[in-house]
Scaffold this active site. Structure first.
Site, PDB file in Angstrom:
ATOM      1  N   ASP A 187      -3.692   9.847  10.565  1.00 54.27           N
ATOM      2  CA  ASP A 187      -2.275   9.501  10.641  1.00 54.27           C
ATOM      3  C   ASP A 187      -1.731   9.823  12.024  1.00 54.27           C
ATOM      4  OD1 ASP A 187      -2.096   8.595   8.071  1.00 54.27           O
ATOM      5  OD2 ASP A 187      -1.230  10.420   7.242  1.00 54.27           O
ATOM      6  N   GLU A 206       0.870  -1.177   0.000  1.00 57.04           N
ATOM      7  CA  GLU A 206       0.000   0.000   0.000  1.00 57.04           C
ATOM      8  C   GLU A 206       0.908   1.229   0.000  1.00 57.04           C
ATOM      9  OE1 GLU A 206      -3.088   2.288   3.037  1.00 57.04           O
ATOM     10  OE2 GLU A 206      -2.588   0.175   3.407  1.00 57.04           O
TER      11      GLU A 206
END
Length: 230
Positions: free
Chosen positions: A44, A33
């Site tokens: 994140d 990915e």
């Protein structure tokens, strides 16, 4: 299925190429990915955000195309990015450029019920749907109407790098798998070989991100971690 998440061109283009070459040669990794950096990321954690902040204004679409051509679908490959990146590029143009190079698109800030907007505007790349520990039965059932060769299960209510309640998630994933017609890949918080073993006992696969990105700057440390973990 076991996969890894990497940030495009972090810490620099040459090192990133070495990372990708190693991943392609390593049999224990089934899919890659690739995160295309964006300056307003969703979910994140500190490690990935720091990496993204260091390279987001230096990467180009041509960099991504070059690395995807290097991979040449020798392993399943997904691009993780954000709706604005695809939209500003031109949905149809993005589709034509990348359709033959990737197996799916992970759009972190796109709700499952808005996938159709992108398809109606020319996207021919399958979008990977998300489920979470708080997904309702109606949301889970809706997955069967969507494209994508797996469901990305976000195993925490927090950010990347944080492990959620594994016992709760085990029960939730079992509930989900009774309803959906796709494989379920578990992400967020996977740190060790034992974590992978535990999650693989109830999910169809895992993806490791933070612990990979943490070591992208030192190829030897990354190699050692992967060999000891996957």
């Amino acid at each position: 299925m076991k996969g890894v998440y990497v940030v495009l061109n972090y810490p620099d283009k040459d090192t990133f190429y070495e990372v990708i070459k190693f991943l392609l040669d390593y049999d224990g990794i089934d899919f890659i990915e690739i995160g295309y950096p964006f300056n307003d990321p969703v979910a994140d954690g500190a490690v990935i955000m720091d990496a993204v902040n260091k390279v987001y204004d230096k990467v180009t679409y041509n960099d991504l195309i070059s690395i995807l051509k290097l991979i040449n679908k020798s392993k399943k490959t997904y691009v993780m990015t954000y709706a604005n990146i695809v939209f500003s590029y031109g949905i149809s143009t993005f589709s034509k450029e990348f359709n033959s190079l990737i197996d799916g698109l992970i759009i972190a800030d796109l709700p499952n019920r808005l996938h159709d907007f992108f398809y109606r505007n020319g996207l021919e790349i399958d979008i990977i749907p998300f489920l979470t520990p708080t997904s309702r039965v109606n949301d889970i059932s809706y997955i069967n109407e969507l494209k994508g060769d797996f469901v990305y299960y976000v195993g925490t209510k927090g950010t990347t790098g944080v492990m959620g309640d594994l016992d709760f998630n085990k029960g939730k994933v079992k509930e989900i798998k009774k309803i959906i017609n796709k494989k379920l890949i578990y992400g967020f918080g996977i740190k060790t070989k034992e974590d992978i073993k535990n999650v693989m006992s109830f999910a169809d696969g895992v993806v490791v991100g933070t612990e990979i990105v943490k070591r992208q700057g030192d190829i030897e440390k990354l190699k050692d971690f992967i060999k000891n973990t996957f």
